[in-house]
Design an enzyme around this catalytic site. Sequence first.
Site, PDB file in Angstrom:
ATOM      1  CD  GLN A  11      51.441  28.371  68.994  1.00  0.00           C
ATOM      2  OE1 GLN A  11      51.681  28.363  70.202  1.00  0.00           O
ATOM      3  NE2 GLN A  11      51.824  27.387  68.195  1.00  0.00           N
ATOM      4  CG  ASP A  35      48.114  34.972  48.156  1.00  0.00           C
ATOM      5  OD1 ASP A  35      48.930  34.221  48.733  1.00  0.00           O
ATOM      6  OD2 ASP A  35      47.502  34.651  47.119  1.00  0.00           O
ATOM      7  CB  ILE A  36      53.298  35.690  51.454  1.00  0.00           C
ATOM      8  CG1 ILE A  36      53.022  34.249  51.908  1.00  0.00           C
ATOM      9  CG2 ILE A  36      53.050  36.691  52.562  1.00  0.00           C
ATOM     10  CD1 ILE A  36      53.966  33.757  52.997  1.00  0.00           C
ATOM     11  CB  ALA A  59      54.711  28.700  58.520  1.00  0.00           C
ATOM     12  CB  THR A  61      52.459  24.865  61.075  1.00  0.00           C
ATOM     13  OG1 THR A  61      51.129  25.267  61.423  1.00  0.00           O
ATOM     14  CG2 THR A  61      53.330  26.101  60.878  1.00  0.00           C
ATOM     15  CG  ASP A 101      62.470  21.325  65.379  1.00  0.00           C
ATOM     16  OD1 ASP A 101      61.492  21.850  64.814  1.00  0.00           O
ATOM     17  OD2 ASP A 101      62.334  20.481  66.270  1.00  0.00           O
ATOM     18  CE1 TYR A 124      56.069  23.362  58.949  1.00  0.00           C
ATOM     19  CE2 TYR A 124      57.437  21.917  60.287  1.00  0.00           C
ATOM     20  CZ  TYR A 124      56.897  23.162  60.039  1.00  0.00           C
ATOM     21  OH  TYR A 124      57.189  24.208  60.867  1.00  0.00           O
ATOM     22  CE  LYS A 128      58.994  26.904  58.073  1.00  0.00           C
ATOM     23  NZ  LYS A 128      58.388  28.277  58.027  1.00  0.00           N
ATOM     24  CD1 TRP A 149      59.648  20.328  68.888  1.00  0.00           C
ATOM     25  CD2 TRP A 149      59.432  19.529  70.963  1.00  0.00           C
ATOM     26  NE1 TRP A 149      60.063  19.022  68.866  1.00  0.00           N
ATOM     27  CE2 TRP A 149      59.942  18.502  70.141  1.00  0.00           C
ATOM     28  CE3 TRP A 149      59.216  19.250  72.308  1.00  0.00           C
ATOM     29  CZ2 TRP A 149      60.231  17.221  70.606  1.00  0.00           C
ATOM     30  CZ3 TRP A 149      59.508  17.980  72.786  1.00  0.00           C
ATOM     31  CH2 TRP A 149      60.004  16.982  71.937  1.00  0.00           C
TER      32      TRP A 149
END
Length: 287
Positions: A11, A35-36, A59, A61, A101, A124, A128, A149
Amino acid sequence: MKVLLTGANGQLGHCFEDIFPSDWQLLATNSQQLDITDGLVVDNFVALHRPDAIVNAAAYTAVDKAEDEYELAYKVNAVGPKNLAAAAKKYHAKLVHVSTDYVFDGTKRSPYLEDDLTNPVNVYGETKRAGELSVLDNYSSAIVIRTSWVFSEYGNNFVKTMLKLSQTRPELTIIDDQLGCPTYAGDIAKTILDMLMNDIQGGIYHYCGDEATSWFLFAKEIFDIALDQNLLFQAPVVSPINCQSFPTKAKRPLYSVMSMDKMKKHNLSGSNWKKQLISCISKIKSI
């Protein structure tokens, strides 16, 4: 400025490309192109292209799946950012890393500040948070942006899920006891560009929607807008439930509202998510 973007298929990645300055150079990469999680691959890529800045929008997610895929989530969310931070520092590039968050446990009842204690309640969030630490431990000048969100006209998100469900479900029950701030991905992208242009000091920053809400109220807002835009003939009847009535594999924080005060000191305002939701749904309608 030459900018390396990871997670270009997500996104944020799509929105970043949409508003990227035409006089800058963008190296937009997905996981197949870069490929990180492989430190040598990252080092070689950055050495070859020598970007002025790196924006890590890549990420893992899938919050519930992460409970069963810890190793993969950790590689993408913690090892990958560490590799990017090491390369950014080595080759003198700015780095902006996007976090979440969900690093908080949700027990607070006032907006979280950047230096509040983190205590993730799911894999998750744990991975993070590990990513935040690995970035700043390896490159203190890096910028870490926590957001929440996220929605947009791209990819999979709550807005698109609600619109899809409305086609077949006359009634929906939506959780009403989790509070957070919806954030339009395009606003995150714009803020990242603003921070790069203005050479903002490294550290952790919160960027999110300007008004807290629940998933239930967010859903009602989505359906009201969809009705106004004639995307729906009739909205589903939406009923509130608590999270105990809708158990998920991964626990979620009940309260993950974040303070934007630090960002505002740099004249950067929060995402006006209700306004952007109208625009977003209009774009979804036209896709």
